[in-house]
Structures are given as C-alpha cells and as structure tokens.
Design an enzyme around this catalytic site. Sequence first.
Site, mmCIF file in Angstrom:
data_model
loop_
_atom_site.group_PDB
_atom_site.id
_atom_site.type_symbol
_atom_site.label_atom_id
_atom_site.label_comp_id
_atom_site.label_asym_id
_atom_site.label_seq_id
_atom_site.Cartn_x
_atom_site.Cartn_y
_atom_site.Cartn_z
ATOM 1 N N ARG A 294 -6.892 -7.049 2.758
ATOM 2 C CA ARG A 294 -8.154 -6.295 2.655
ATOM 3 C C ARG A 294 -9.326 -7.223 2.345
ATOM 4 N NH1 ARG A 294 -4.593 -2.478 0.813
ATOM 5 N NH2 ARG A 294 -4.831 -2.959 -1.399
ATOM 6 N N TYR B 106 -12.665 -6.661 4.349
ATOM 7 C CA TYR B 106 -13.949 -6.372 3.706
ATOM 8 C C TYR B 106 -14.994 -7.431 4.060
ATOM 9 C CZ TYR B 106 -11.289 -2.924 1.057
ATOM 10 O OH TYR B 106 -10.482 -1.869 0.707
ATOM 11 N N TYR C 18 -17.759 7.257 2.386
ATOM 12 C CA TYR C 18 -17.416 8.509 1.717
ATOM 13 C C TYR C 18 -17.601 8.297 0.217
ATOM 14 C CZ TYR C 18 -12.762 6.856 0.264
ATOM 15 O OH TYR C 18 -11.725 6.168 -0.323
HETATM 16 C C1 SAM Z 1 -11.787 2.511 -2.357
HETATM 17 S S1 SAM Z 1 -11.937 3.780 -3.555
HETATM 18 C C2 SAM Z 1 -13.341 4.622 -2.923
HETATM 19 C C3 SAM Z 1 -14.002 5.547 -3.914
HETATM 20 C C4 SAM Z 1 -15.248 6.202 -3.352
HETATM 21 N N1 SAM Z 1 -16.248 5.231 -3.020
HETATM 22 C C5 SAM Z 1 -15.857 7.212 -4.328
HETATM 23 O O1 SAM Z 1 -17.063 7.134 -4.570
HETATM 24 O O2 SAM Z 1 -15.147 8.081 -4.845
HETATM 25 C C6 SAM Z 1 -10.565 4.789 -3.178
HETATM 26 C C7 SAM Z 1 -10.027 5.485 -4.401
HETATM 27 O O3 SAM Z 1 -10.930 6.506 -4.782
HETATM 28 C C8 SAM Z 1 -10.227 7.608 -5.297
HETATM 29 N N2 SAM Z 1 -10.419 8.738 -4.381
HETATM 30 C C9 SAM Z 1 -10.828 8.721 -3.113
HETATM 31 N N3 SAM Z 1 -10.861 9.953 -2.584
HETATM 32 C C10 SAM Z 1 -10.432 10.779 -3.561
HETATM 33 C C11 SAM Z 1 -10.222 12.180 -3.643
HETATM 34 N N4 SAM Z 1 -10.437 12.988 -2.614
HETATM 35 N N5 SAM Z 1 -9.783 12.691 -4.819
HETATM 36 C C12 SAM Z 1 -9.543 11.893 -5.886
HETATM 37 N N6 SAM Z 1 -9.726 10.569 -5.855
HETATM 38 C C13 SAM Z 1 -10.159 10.013 -4.712
HETATM 39 C C14 SAM Z 1 -8.741 7.215 -5.306
HETATM 40 O O4 SAM Z 1 -8.441 6.624 -6.561
HETATM 41 C C15 SAM Z 1 -8.701 6.200 -4.194
HETATM 42 O O5 SAM Z 1 -7.588 5.345 -4.287
#
Ligand code: SAM
Length: 266
Positions: free
Chosen positions: A65, A69, A91
């Site tokens: 990654r 990135y 997102y």
């Molecule tokens: C690379 S991070 C991105 C987070 C994203 N930028 C945000 O603002 O929430 C990915 C992590 O965010 C969390 N995450 C992403 N989508 C989620 C969801 N629908 N519900 C709960 N946690 C989520 C999880 O811990 C996942 O492994």
Amino acid sequence: MSGSLVCVGVGITLGAHISPISRSHIEQADKVYMLMSDGFVESWVASMNDNCESLQPYYDEGKSRHSTYQEMTDELVSAAQSGLKVVAAFYGHPGVFACVSHKAIAKLIELDIPAKMEAGISAEDCLYADLAIDPGKSGCIHYEASQFMLYKRAIDTAAHLILWQVGVAGDVSLSKYSTGEDYTQILVELLLTYYPADHEVILYEARTLPTSKMRIEKIDLNSLTSARLSMQTTLVIPPCTKLMPNNELREKLKKLDNPSFLTLVQ
Ligand SMILES: C[S@@+](CC[C@H](N)C(=O)[O-])C[C@H]1O[C@@H](n2cnc3c(N)ncnc32)[C@H](O)[C@@H]1O
C-alpha cells in the site's frame, strides 16, 4: 494556467453526509479523482461530474500500500501541476486515516500550487452517533490497529479505545486485504494485558448505503479472534476502569482559589 487541488469527503452513507461545499467542489472541478468505499458510492459521485476517475486501479493484491498511496499522490500532484482544477473525493473525511490527501496537499504547497482540504463526516463521527459515545465523557483514544501492535503505545483503560483497520491488523507487508485469526489472536493477547477476557467489545460498521444495515456486534474480547472482520470494521473497546482523581493537581488548583473550580470538579 494555475492548477489546484481540493480534497473533499463524501461521508460514510451515500447521499446523506456530503456537505454543500464538497458537492460544489466536485461539480465544478476540471477533473475528479475518487477513492470510495464501494462501486455504488463511486457511481453516485461520478454522476456529479463527467470527468471522474477512480483511484481504485492503483490497488493490487500483493502490492504494498506504500507504493499504491505514493502513486495515487503522484497522480493528484501531476494533474494539479498540469493546470487542472483537481478535486480528490474520498469516502468519509478526506484527512482521517487517509494519507494520500495529506501527502498531495503538502507536496503541492511546497510547489506553491494552491491545495486544501474540506472536512467530511468520518466513520468516527458515525460511531459517536450510532453507539451513543460522547468522547468528552471520559476520553477516546484512536489508533490504527497495526500501528498499535507494532509500536509500544500507551492505553488509558478509563477511556474508549478505538482501533481502526482491525481487519488487516498486524499486516506488516501492507499488501493484504485481510489478516486471519493468527494475526487477530496476537492483537487479542496484547489487549488482554489491559482488559479482562470477558470485557465486552464492539464490532462497528456504519451504514454505507441508506438501505443497508449497520453492524453493532457486542462480543467478549476473547471471542474477537474468531470474529468476522472486514475492511470496514472498526473495533470499539469501552472503558474497563474508572477515572482516577489527580489529588495533587486538585490541591494545586484549589490553592488558586478560583471560584469556578468548584463548578469544574462537580
Ligand atoms: C483507510 S480508513 C478510512 C477512514 C475514512 N477516511 C473515514 O473518514 O472514516 C479505513 C478504516 O475506516 C474505518 N471505516 C471505514 N468505513 C467504515 C464504516 N462503514 N463503519 C465503520 N468503520 C469504517 C475502518 O476502521 C476501516 O478499516
């Protein structure tokens, strides 16, 4: 021609979380790069501007990654350098557990090209609402799960501990889409040095589509090893100890004879 970059977030739930300013940046951009949680969300964002491109193809099974990135960052930087008004739409919040936006903005600022970020609604924001957690009550510590394992981090067990990317916890290669039970077991062993085995933890997945169900699964810490963990799972560990009064500091503060002190400690 002067290019620019704005990093925006579209929130977690499709259609429900995007801010007017983020939508307007997407609609008015010369070029929109997207990094979304799934294809539905991507199609929805793509409907706002004819010049949208997904950054997903940069990912590849087995590819670090780190390289992915860096390549995404380079793409954003060179598009802005070419004079385009670029928007990178992520997102959630574009700057929460998301390094590409931070790296691209820093690089462009270094090059004297306008670059900025608009706040978005992250999984953290959803979590506070869906799990009725107020981070102000006894505090909240957020760690990326692998970093929490690979470095010696302090935990305050009187605060909520939130572990992100628990589905790939312990992935030293940075190239996996999930790590299995053996990896999670090592995380559980680490957590057992702070929390009792029967301590209740929460597997949380916020709704990404208005029609989908959120996941709030409460299990014993011990059962975490065999639990289903996805790329969207966030692990929430509630406090297992009470706040400890700092009597020495309370005495010092009392000596200041500040009349608001009494209200503060009540
Ligand atoms: C690379 S991070 C991105 C987070 C994203 N930028 C945000 O603002 O929430 C990915 C992590 O965010 C969390 N995450 C992403 N989508 C989620 C969801 N629908 N519900 C709960 N946690 C989520 C999880 O811990 C996942 O492994």
